[in-house]
Design an enzyme around this catalytic site. Structure first.
Site, short mmCIF file in Angstrom:
data_model
loop_
_atom_site.label_atom_id
_atom_site.label_comp_id
_atom_site.label_asym_id
_atom_site.label_seq_id
_atom_site.Cartn_x
_atom_site.Cartn_y
_atom_site.Cartn_z
N ASN B 199 68.01 64.61 -10.62
CA ASN B 199 67.14 64.23 -11.73
C ASN B 199 66.83 65.40 -12.65
OD1 ASN B 199 64.52 65.58 -10.99
ND2 ASN B 199 64.85 64.35 -9.15
N GLU B 220 74.41 67.01 -13.74
CA GLU B 220 74.66 65.57 -13.85
C GLU B 220 73.34 64.88 -13.55
OE1 GLU B 220 77.85 63.87 -14.16
OE2 GLU B 220 78.68 65.78 -14.82
N CYS B 254 73.43 56.23 -10.91
CA CYS B 254 72.96 56.97 -12.09
C CYS B 254 73.38 56.32 -13.40
CB CYS B 254 73.45 58.42 -12.04
SG CYS B 254 75.21 58.56 -11.75
#
Lengths: 489, 525
Positions: B199, B220, B254
């Protein structure tokens, strides 16, 4: 500071207006930059002269010539750089459009350095504009004349809201770095590079850091020493040694050390004449602080040539040190001055080991007639970039990325690399809503059979043999049909 | 912690030994990874099941299939990826070798996430090994079964030094397990690249730690991936695809479509279609479907359940803390200010927000942080292109969800708050490499360098302009080259003819050559 918030906020609002998106607008801005460089050439050269005691012709070669080339390249290639780039597709996506779409990032920050004060803000700016961004330009306050000129000129030729110039020193830069940017390109030293990256981390801002280091220069016994030393002399003492990719120190066999010194001395005479101080081609140290820093490096060293210094004019003569010890002060940090230490090594192995014990430099140089040796040095070391049998020149090839690695930096720019640095490469896959039945494999309920079929279609290894089988089967069917036709007719 | 220093130090020493440089070695390691995945498949699937209640077939499709593809691609292409890449030369470098040489960075760190706990450490690892680095692997402690398995398996299949001590096997590719304290200690060490999946909040911490060592990072991260459904589209198909991508892994993806934007007039049809698809996928009793996963732990369970408060639940809403089960849930008429619209949901809750037009949808998306993915469903390709050009996101799929992730020629990564850098396929190799600019000249033709040496002069500057600036070049270079070529050719011809037919032709040929040269000269200057 409120001012920074206002300037960056305005740039962001201007970016959001969408006007810098169109290629026409970007080209228009780049043309404006080109016009500025051509129309105000004399003022630019004068500012650089005031900052670094650099002659007009030299300033033109160092800071304007390359910039005009970059502008011409960007204007010529903009359309192709900004175009979506189709990618090779796989079995799953045969019917789809798959491409990488370059997009502007938003508001970028360019922090320049003082040694090539005009070029080091302008060249990144070309890329930032070409990529469709707004750009806040922060020239180095140390080269104050050029900084002031850039602040005066840019608003006259470029959209002032999209490309504001912010001047000032450490306090102003610190305030500026509190704002949120979509990319920061910083040119300078590693210590401040860490500060810039830490500030960027607070906003998850990607960074390109063009830093420095001690760029080694290995001279092999098997090489034309006259030519090698002339090229090294050119690159070392250009801009009074204040070049991020200048050959910082020399490594060579002790048997050629004195010949190297003689050759460099002879070349210095060719270049600057008897009295270096009065040569219009020899620059000065940018300020007293750096002057004192460099003079301090000479303490206790064997000065084979030069060493004269005059604080009032920040003049340091081209200097060569011999038999330098790896532990001396002059071998601790990047010299960034007209002092060339020579360290002796017994073999190229020793040179490679010496280089690898230290931080990865921004540039690396090898001089040798033996191409195999050159390749070996390249493969057993690392650096931002390198040139063999010359110095600096890799930075002048427009299609090569210019940047560091490790302590010498991260990211790269120049030419298309500038455009890419200031762009987001967005992956785009456009499908249609047909052929839904082919998706059955992926939907629940799952099963081992579905998995096996997926393996069949997606894994090349399985495919290689089976595709051949499928083709064979099809051929078999065709053969059967033909046989049928022949027998009937 | 001393342990971290030791592990990273060993990896660095192993890297410095130079053994991971050769392509043969790297291929050997990749083959080892592939063998591991094939031989230990059942254990890997079992670990993922233990962490996420994921069925074997699903775990294979989600985490092993793609990985095998990446391994095959890397092994197939390694030689070409690692080869020096010649660059276009200019006038100054015509005689030289100019190329970009990909090099390993050194010791890289891969920090994985818990939602696809195996592939999110393995896929980066493929790229890092292919690029010739040593790699410290830090799987997420939240998916503890997979973390432990990775720590057990990697040393058995990678860098198997057929010598002496057992711990030597862990030198190049050690696995470090642990939670926040261990990761914090690990991040104090110096790496040559860090790839972190997770996150944005922790992404900032990772980047700040990296800044201390000037370590480049690939982050990422995540975000709220919007999904716009146009009135002009096949709703049945659109909703089936959205349902698949949203509720896969219980929403813990995600790039899952986080929320839907659509016209009020189709909202109820969208709900109906999704409900019908959920029935197709999971049957009457979702809880008993082997294809429906669970929330990874109580903390996330409570977080997601909390988002339902005060919302209009059009479907689902059932939750059981004991098993971390949350039913596939749809919320309608969601307000942009509600809690469920604040952060990435990362759960099986799908809010639908109504917008009056695609303009409103675009504005809504642009008021928020750039997401990792963006989805548009429409039969109108022009509308899709418009949405793409007026928004930004890590990646986009039009008329489907998730799928841009599976094409390895597309870079996978975020922008802005959703991340920086990218990987997959060759992009992984590039991420973990340094692209070194190399120019190899020789020491000949020194006279051509006169232009650049002091003493400087305006004349030298003018010559440099002539040679280096294309604008000057385009017309003149062409003519110069033409004139020179003609002169040379005719000169040679003349010499040959003269030699054969001495006296008579000699003078005539020479005259011709001189005439052409003077013609060319007049045109130039």
């Amino acid at each position: 500071m409120e001012r920074m918030q206002r300037v960056v906020g305005q740039a962001r609002a201007a970016f959001r207006s969408g006007r810098c998106r169109s290629l026409e607008f970007r080209l228009q801005q780049l043309k404006g930059l080109e016009r500025m460089v051509r129309e105000r050439e004399q003022e630019i050269l004068a500012a650089i002269h005031a900052d670094l005691h650099k002659s007009g012709p030299n300033a033109f070669n160092h800071e304007i010539l390359g910039l005009l080339g970059e502008l011409a390249l960007a204007m010529d290639k903009l359309k192709s750089w900004a175009a979506p780039q189709p990618v090779k597709k796989n079995l799953l996506t045969l019917r789809d459009e798959a491409y990488i779409c370059p997009e502007p990032l938003g508001v970028v920050l360019i922090i320049g350095a003082w040694n090539y004060p005009f070029l080091l803000v302008m060249q990144p700016l070309v890329g930032a504009i070409a990529a469709g961004n707004a750009a806040v330009v922060k020239p180095s306050e140390i080269s104050e004349n050029t900084a002031q000129l850039v602040a005066d000129l840019l608003p006259q030729y470029l959209d002032p809201e999209l490309y504001p110039v912010v001047t000032g020193g450490v306090p102003e830069t610190t305030e500026l770095l509190k704002e949120r940017f979509d990319h920061i390109l910083y040119t300078g030293n590693s210590a401040v590079g860490k500060i810039v990256m830490a500030a960027a981390a607070k906003h998850l801002t990607p960074v390109t850091l063009e830093l420095g280091g001690k760029s080694p220069c290995y001279i092999d016994k098997d090489c034309d020493l006259t030519v090698a030393c002339r090229r090294i002399t050119w690159g070392k003492y250009m801009n009074c040694g204040q070049t991020c990719i200048a050959p910082d120190y020399i490594l060579c066999d002790p048997s050629i050390q004195s010949k190297v010194v003689e050759n460099i001395k002879a070349t210095l005479q060719e270049f600057y004449g008897e009295d270096v101080k009065s040569s219009p081609d020899y620059e000065r140290i940018v300020n007293k602080r750096h002057f004192q820093r460099i003079v301090g490096l000479l303490k206790g060293q064997k000065i084979a040539h030069g060493g004269e210094a005059d604080e009032a004019t920040c003049f340091i003569a081209p200097t060569i040190l011999t038999d330098v010890s790896p532990e001396s002060k002059v071998m601790e940090e990047e010299i960034f001055g007209p002092v060339l230490p020579i360290l002796t090594v017994k073999s190229v192995d020793e040179a490679i080991e010496f280089i690898n014990c230290r931080e990865k430099p921004l540039a690396l140089y090898v001089f040798s007639n033996n191409k195999k040796l050159i390749r070996r040095v390249i493969s057993e070391t690392s650096s931002g970039g390198m040139t063999a049998n010359d110095v600096l020149m890799h930075s002048l090839v427009p299609h090569m990325p210019f940047g560091g690695v490790g302590n010498s930096g991260m990211g790269a720019y120049h030419g298309k690399y500038s455009f890419d640095t200031f762009s987001h490469r967005r992956a785009c896959l456009i499908k249609d809503l047909k052929m839904e039945s082919t998706n059955k494999l992926r939907y629940p309920p799952g099963s081992q059979k579905k998995v096996d079929l997926a393996k069949f279609f997606l894994l090349k290894r399985f495919n290689k043999g089976r595709v051949a089988l499928v083709i064979l089967a099809v051929l078999g069917i065709v053969a059967a049909v033909v046989a049928k036709m022949v027998s009937a007719g």
